[in-house]
Design a protein around this motif. Sequence first.
Motif, PDB file in Angstrom:
ATOM      1  N   SER A   1       1.720   0.266  14.965  1.00 20.87           N
ATOM      2  CA  SER A   1       0.689   0.693  14.306  1.00 20.87           C
ATOM      3  C   SER A   1       0.479  -0.365  13.098  1.00 20.87           C
ATOM      4  N   PRO A   2      -0.783  -0.292  12.320  1.00 19.15           N
ATOM      5  CA  PRO A   2      -0.969  -1.002  11.125  1.00 19.15           C
ATOM      6  C   PRO A   2      -0.378  -0.621   9.976  1.00 19.15           C
ATOM      7  N   ALA A   3      -0.093  -1.409   9.033  1.00 15.86           N
ATOM      8  CA  ALA A   3       0.437  -0.752   7.632  1.00 15.86           C
ATOM      9  C   ALA A   3      -0.372   0.340   6.862  1.00 15.86           C
ATOM     10  N   PRO A   4       0.425   1.539   6.759  1.00  8.43           N
ATOM     11  CA  PRO A   4      -0.484   2.550   6.016  1.00  8.43           C
ATOM     12  C   PRO A   4      -1.052   2.315   4.863  1.00  8.43           C
ATOM     13  N   GLN A   5      -2.144   2.920   4.599  1.00  5.52           N
ATOM     14  CA  GLN A   5      -2.962   2.517   3.260  1.00  5.52           C
ATOM     15  C   GLN A   5      -2.990   3.699   2.447  1.00  5.52           C
TER      16      GLN A   5
ATOM     17  N   ALA B   1      -0.468   4.923  -3.371  1.00  6.54           N
ATOM     18  CA  ALA B   1       0.977   4.628  -4.198  1.00  6.54           C
ATOM     19  C   ALA B   1       1.242   5.829  -5.165  1.00  6.54           C
ATOM     20  N   PHE B   2       0.127   6.077  -5.959  1.00  7.42           N
ATOM     21  CA  PHE B   2       0.366   7.044  -7.110  1.00  7.42           C
ATOM     22  C   PHE B   2       0.913   8.537  -6.222  1.00  7.42           C
ATOM     23  N   ARG B   3       0.143   8.839  -4.802  1.00  8.76           N
ATOM     24  CA  ARG B   3       0.612  10.297  -4.329  1.00  8.76           C
ATOM     25  C   ARG B   3       1.923  10.131  -3.654  1.00  8.76           C
ATOM     26  N   GLN B   4       2.234   8.872  -3.217  1.00 10.21           N
ATOM     27  CA  GLN B   4       3.767   8.625  -2.825  1.00 10.21           C
ATOM     28  C   GLN B   4       4.730   8.565  -3.852  1.00 10.21           C
ATOM     29  N   GLY B   5       4.315   8.114  -5.052  1.00  9.79           N
ATOM     30  CA  GLY B   5       5.114   7.898  -6.414  1.00  9.79           C
ATOM     31  C   GLY B   5       5.561   9.325  -6.773  1.00  9.79           C
TER      32      GLY B   5
ATOM     33  N   TRP C   1       7.546   3.516   9.508  1.00  4.10           N
ATOM     34  CA  TRP C   1       7.157   2.924   8.054  1.00  4.10           C
ATOM     35  C   TRP C   1       7.855   3.555   7.094  1.00  4.10           C
ATOM     36  N   LEU C   2       8.205   3.124   5.939  1.00  3.11           N
ATOM     37  CA  LEU C   2       8.799   3.738   4.907  1.00  3.11           C
ATOM     38  C   LEU C   2       8.225   3.088   3.573  1.00  3.11           C
ATOM     39  N   TRP C   3       8.002   4.124   2.744  1.00  4.34           N
ATOM     40  CA  TRP C   3       7.225   3.811   1.297  1.00  4.34           C
ATOM     41  C   TRP C   3       8.603   3.589   0.383  1.00  4.34           C
TER      42      TRP C   3
ATOM     43  N   GLY D   1       6.340  -0.765  -1.984  1.00  6.19           N
ATOM     44  CA  GLY D   1       5.286  -0.285  -0.995  1.00  6.19           C
ATOM     45  C   GLY D   1       5.622   0.034   0.241  1.00  6.19           C
ATOM     46  N   TRP D   2       4.656   0.118   1.190  1.00  9.64           N
ATOM     47  CA  TRP D   2       4.946   0.451   2.546  1.00  9.64           C
ATOM     48  C   TRP D   2       5.796  -0.629   3.380  1.00  9.64           C
TER      49      TRP D   2
END
Length: 298
Positions: A9-13, A16-20, A110-112, A117-118
């Motif tokens: 799968s492609p890199a997630p988009q 970053a604010f939500r993940q942080g 994938w891991l943030w 980032g991802w």
Amino acid sequence: MSAASSISSPAPQGSAFRQGFMLVVATAFLVLLGLVLPHGDSGVEFRDWLMARPLFVPLLITLWIIVVVEGIAGFSATPDALPDRLRRLLFTVFLPPLRMITASSKPEGWLWLPRVGWQPTGEETSERLEQKLALPMVVLTLLVLPVLGAELTAGETLENHPRMALATHLTTCVIWIGFTMEFLWMVAAAPDKLSYCLKNWINLVIILLPLVAFLRVLNAFRFTRMLRAGKLLRAYRLRGLWTRVWRVVLLFNLLERLQQRDPAKYCAVLEKKIGDLEEELATLKGKLAEQRGKTGLE
């Protein structure tokens, strides 16, 4: 094969604010949990005081609700199979600190990472993460020494010294939180998660022992009483300290760097290694020839 090449799968988009933000929420939940867990002989009065605060339970529930709502909202944000998304959602609902490393909206593989980032999970990411965390974790683990000194010096009378008891408890909380966060990140990045857990079982034990001791329903068992007395915790902390220091020595090739200061001795060490490898190779060739003879292979 690199970690990236194994990702279809492609890199997630994702934001970053939500993940942080969710990382902060999950970390806050873990910190509150760590503060009320029994980590040894100290902190009983402080833990009782903290749990009796009017805002403690509502704050814990609020953080949990944020994790649940965010998980449900992101359930359809990835094309992963329904069972995979449901599994990640249940993980974060029942264990909110896991929101640091996973989410219903996080694509498999994938891991943030903060400030990075991802990243694709796998050997490459795992090695980079281990190198970045190794030295800070050794420094954190060295805090075990003053904690053990306080516990062994004061013994069961530690609670008679409120300031020392509080400092000891808060220090062990920091150690436990650091161990837990590092373990979660490393498991998430590891290509073989079960293998990593088995290899680093001592860290897993250090994380789980306070959780087991927290279960008051087990008070009748001698094992739990030993946990509350801090005996098992001290033993595993010391072993964990030694294990972590040794891993850093191996990770950064410290022994080899010391040997290189004396070229003559280093050459002797290399010659011995070559001799051992040649001897092992000869043994393997002999076994291979023997097996081929038994099976009639040329």
